[in-house]
Design a protein around this motif. Structure first.
Motif, mmCIF file in Angstrom:
data_model
loop_
_atom_site.group_PDB
_atom_site.id
_atom_site.type_symbol
_atom_site.label_atom_id
_atom_site.label_comp_id
_atom_site.label_asym_id
_atom_site.label_seq_id
_atom_site.Cartn_x
_atom_site.Cartn_y
_atom_site.Cartn_z
ATOM 1 N N LEU A 41 -0.973 5.593 14.516
ATOM 2 C CA LEU A 41 -2.116 5.722 13.602
ATOM 3 C C LEU A 41 -1.655 6.227 12.240
ATOM 4 C CD1 LEU A 41 -4.770 7.298 16.009
ATOM 5 C CD2 LEU A 41 -4.741 4.970 15.116
ATOM 6 N N GLU A 42 -0.745 7.201 12.250
ATOM 7 C CA GLU A 42 -0.219 7.749 10.994
ATOM 8 C C GLU A 42 0.513 6.678 10.196
ATOM 9 O OE1 GLU A 42 3.187 10.978 9.708
ATOM 10 O OE2 GLU A 42 1.927 11.429 11.452
ATOM 11 N N GLU A 43 1.344 5.890 10.880
ATOM 12 C CA GLU A 43 2.080 4.823 10.205
ATOM 13 C C GLU A 43 1.130 3.772 9.626
ATOM 14 O OE1 GLU A 43 5.010 5.101 9.467
ATOM 15 O OE2 GLU A 43 5.973 6.394 10.929
ATOM 16 N N THR A 44 0.060 3.487 10.357
ATOM 17 C CA THR A 44 -0.915 2.498 9.889
ATOM 18 C C THR A 44 -1.608 2.973 8.616
ATOM 19 O OG1 THR A 44 -1.297 1.782 12.171
ATOM 20 C CG2 THR A 44 -2.941 1.135 10.538
ATOM 21 N N TYR A 45 -1.941 4.259 8.563
ATOM 22 C CA TYR A 45 -2.567 4.793 7.356
ATOM 23 C C TYR A 45 -1.584 4.831 6.186
ATOM 24 C CZ TYR A 45 -6.966 6.027 9.576
ATOM 25 O OH TYR A 45 -8.190 5.968 10.213
ATOM 26 N N GLU A 46 -0.313 5.088 6.481
ATOM 27 C CA GLU A 46 0.689 5.063 5.409
ATOM 28 C C GLU A 46 0.837 3.646 4.851
ATOM 29 O OE1 GLU A 46 4.235 6.792 6.983
ATOM 30 O OE2 GLU A 46 3.422 8.830 7.002
ATOM 31 N N LEU A 47 0.763 2.651 5.730
ATOM 32 C CA LEU A 47 0.783 1.259 5.272
ATOM 33 C C LEU A 47 -0.445 0.971 4.414
ATOM 34 C CD1 LEU A 47 1.783 -1.674 5.234
ATOM 35 C CD2 LEU A 47 0.666 -1.995 7.461
ATOM 36 N N LEU A 52 -3.007 -0.134 -0.902
ATOM 37 C CA LEU A 52 -3.944 0.236 -1.963
ATOM 38 C C LEU A 52 -3.211 0.440 -3.293
ATOM 39 C CD1 LEU A 52 -6.369 2.705 -0.134
ATOM 40 C CD2 LEU A 52 -6.962 0.488 -1.123
ATOM 41 N N GLN A 53 -1.999 0.968 -3.234
ATOM 42 C CA GLN A 53 -1.216 1.198 -4.442
ATOM 43 C C GLN A 53 -0.486 -0.062 -4.907
ATOM 44 O OE1 GLN A 53 1.313 4.415 -3.214
ATOM 45 N NE2 GLN A 53 -0.422 5.774 -2.801
ATOM 46 N N GLU A 54 -0.570 -1.128 -4.091
ATOM 47 C CA GLU A 54 0.097 -2.402 -4.386
ATOM 48 C C GLU A 54 1.587 -2.199 -4.667
ATOM 49 O OE1 GLU A 54 -2.029 -4.594 -7.349
ATOM 50 O OE2 GLU A 54 -3.890 -4.611 -6.210
ATOM 51 N N ASP A 55 2.186 -1.290 -3.885
ATOM 52 C CA ASP A 55 3.618 -0.988 -3.992
ATOM 53 C C ASP A 55 4.353 -1.847 -2.965
ATOM 54 O OD1 ASP A 55 6.185 0.070 -3.843
ATOM 55 O OD2 ASP A 55 5.500 2.127 -4.214
ATOM 56 N N LEU A 56 4.907 -2.975 -3.400
ATOM 57 C CA LEU A 56 5.493 -3.939 -2.462
ATOM 58 C C LEU A 56 6.695 -3.377 -1.707
ATOM 59 C CD1 LEU A 56 5.238 -7.262 -4.513
ATOM 60 C CD2 LEU A 56 3.776 -6.470 -2.646
ATOM 61 N N GLN A 57 7.512 -2.578 -2.376
ATOM 62 C CA GLN A 57 8.668 -2.001 -1.687
ATOM 63 C C GLN A 57 8.229 -1.001 -0.621
ATOM 64 O OE1 GLN A 57 11.929 -3.013 -1.922
ATOM 65 N NE2 GLN A 57 10.891 -4.632 -3.077
ATOM 66 N N GLU A 58 7.192 -0.244 -0.917
ATOM 67 C CA GLU A 58 6.672 0.714 0.058
ATOM 68 C C GLU A 58 5.980 -0.027 1.203
ATOM 69 O OE1 GLU A 58 6.408 4.658 1.409
ATOM 70 O OE2 GLU A 58 7.521 3.755 -0.253
ATOM 71 N N ALA A 210 -12.966 0.673 -1.740
ATOM 72 C CA ALA A 210 -13.638 1.186 -2.938
ATOM 73 C C ALA A 210 -13.720 2.706 -2.908
ATOM 74 C CB ALA A 210 -15.044 0.581 -3.037
ATOM 75 N N LEU A 211 -14.109 3.262 -1.748
ATOM 76 C CA LEU A 211 -14.230 4.713 -1.643
ATOM 77 C C LEU A 211 -12.866 5.387 -1.745
ATOM 78 C CD1 LEU A 211 -15.920 7.229 -1.201
ATOM 79 C CD2 LEU A 211 -15.774 6.829 1.272
ATOM 80 N N GLU A 212 -11.832 4.787 -1.127
ATOM 81 C CA GLU A 212 -10.503 5.388 -1.183
ATOM 82 C C GLU A 212 -9.954 5.377 -2.608
ATOM 83 O OE1 GLU A 212 -7.113 7.398 -0.032
ATOM 84 O OE2 GLU A 212 -9.136 7.231 0.782
ATOM 85 N N ARG A 213 -10.233 4.318 -3.360
ATOM 86 C CA ARG A 213 -9.801 4.285 -4.758
ATOM 87 C C ARG A 213 -10.490 5.397 -5.547
ATOM 88 N NH1 ARG A 213 -6.922 -0.272 -6.051
ATOM 89 N NH2 ARG A 213 -7.021 -1.988 -4.537
#
Length: 255
Positions: A41-47, A52-58, A210-213
């Motif tokens: 679950l933690e890994e899924t939220y990190e993904l 959301l940050q559109e960080d392709l390397q991350e 939207a809410l997370e942004r």
């Protein structure tokens, strides 16, 4: 980009590494389906954060972490002589072929909506007793509401357009304001949220994103306020609301 053969070789190497870790690493040896669950679950939220940050390397990094967990679960399944990674993939392949008769059969569809409607009907043929049977109970409330609405839309249970959906929002807000009993008021607030999520979905907006942004924007702006206060040798906790509002507007301008 990598060739198909290179991709297969990379996946084979991951399976070999998983075998080594399970055999030789004390930590990996101790893991169970249950012990991995919260980590997954933690890994899924990190993904989710990386997306959301559109960080392709991350995103690439976090996808690797999620993939590791999928391989790990499959390894444990093979040790229990229940299933292995090939069974997982073959089951997925068969499901995808069955649920895409417009690709692998003679069904014709005119657009995305017909694809989604067929998808839900085929799930019922697979043995699901309810359209909503596949909605996980542990989903966060907002995501669950979105999935519920999206699924019933698949059989046509849907407002005609966003304008009709907004009328329902207005109706629920009025009922919320009219209620005085706290318990009933909570129920009415839930109806407001549910109808707002429905309006957002019909309008093509993902309410969770939207809410997370907005959460991230608020955090950034508030931390900027703290920095501005520190520059003035002051603390937000010692300021009046009016003084904090001034810093809030400055923080907005700086962003």
């Amino acid at each position: 980009m990598n060739t198909k053969q290179e991709k297969l070789e990379a996946f084979g190497r991951l399976l070999d590494i998983m075998d080594d870790l399970r055999e030789k690493c004390p930590w990996d040896q101790k893991q169970t389906l249950q012990s991995l669950r919260h980590l997954t679950l933690e890994e899924t939220y990190e993904l989710s954060d990386a997306i959301l940050q559109e960080d392709l390397q991350e995103i690439k990094k976090e996808l690797g972490d999620v993939l590791l967990h999928l391989v790990f679960y499959s390894k444990i399944g093979s040790e229990k002589e229940s299933f292995d990674i090939a069974d997982v993939i073959n089951s997925l392949n068969e499901k995808l072929i069955f649920r895409h008769p417009h690709i692998y059969g003679d069904t014709e569809v005119k657009d995305e909506e017909e694809v989604k409607q067929n998808w839900e009907k085929l799930k019922l043929k697979e043995g699901n007793k309810s359209i909503l049977g596949g909605v996980p109970k542990s989903l966060p409330s907002m995501v669950k509401a979105y999935r519920i609405q999206d699924k019933v839309k698949g059989i046509g249970f849907e407002f005609h357009d966003a304008e009709d959906a907004w009328k329902k929002v207005d109706e629920e807000i009025q009922e919320f304001h009219a209620e005085t009993d706290l318990d009933k008021k909570e129920q009415e607030l839930g109806d407001v949220f549910f109808s707002l999520i429905n309006y957002a979905r019909i309008s093509g907006i993902n309410p969770d994103s939207a809410l997370e942004r907005t959460n991230l924007k608020f955090i950034s702006r508030f931390q900027k306020m703290e920095g501005l206060a520190e520059e003035q040798n002051a603390k937000l906790a010692d300021m009046t609301l009016e003084e904090m509002d001034v810093l809030w507007e400055k923080a907005k301008q700086l962003q």
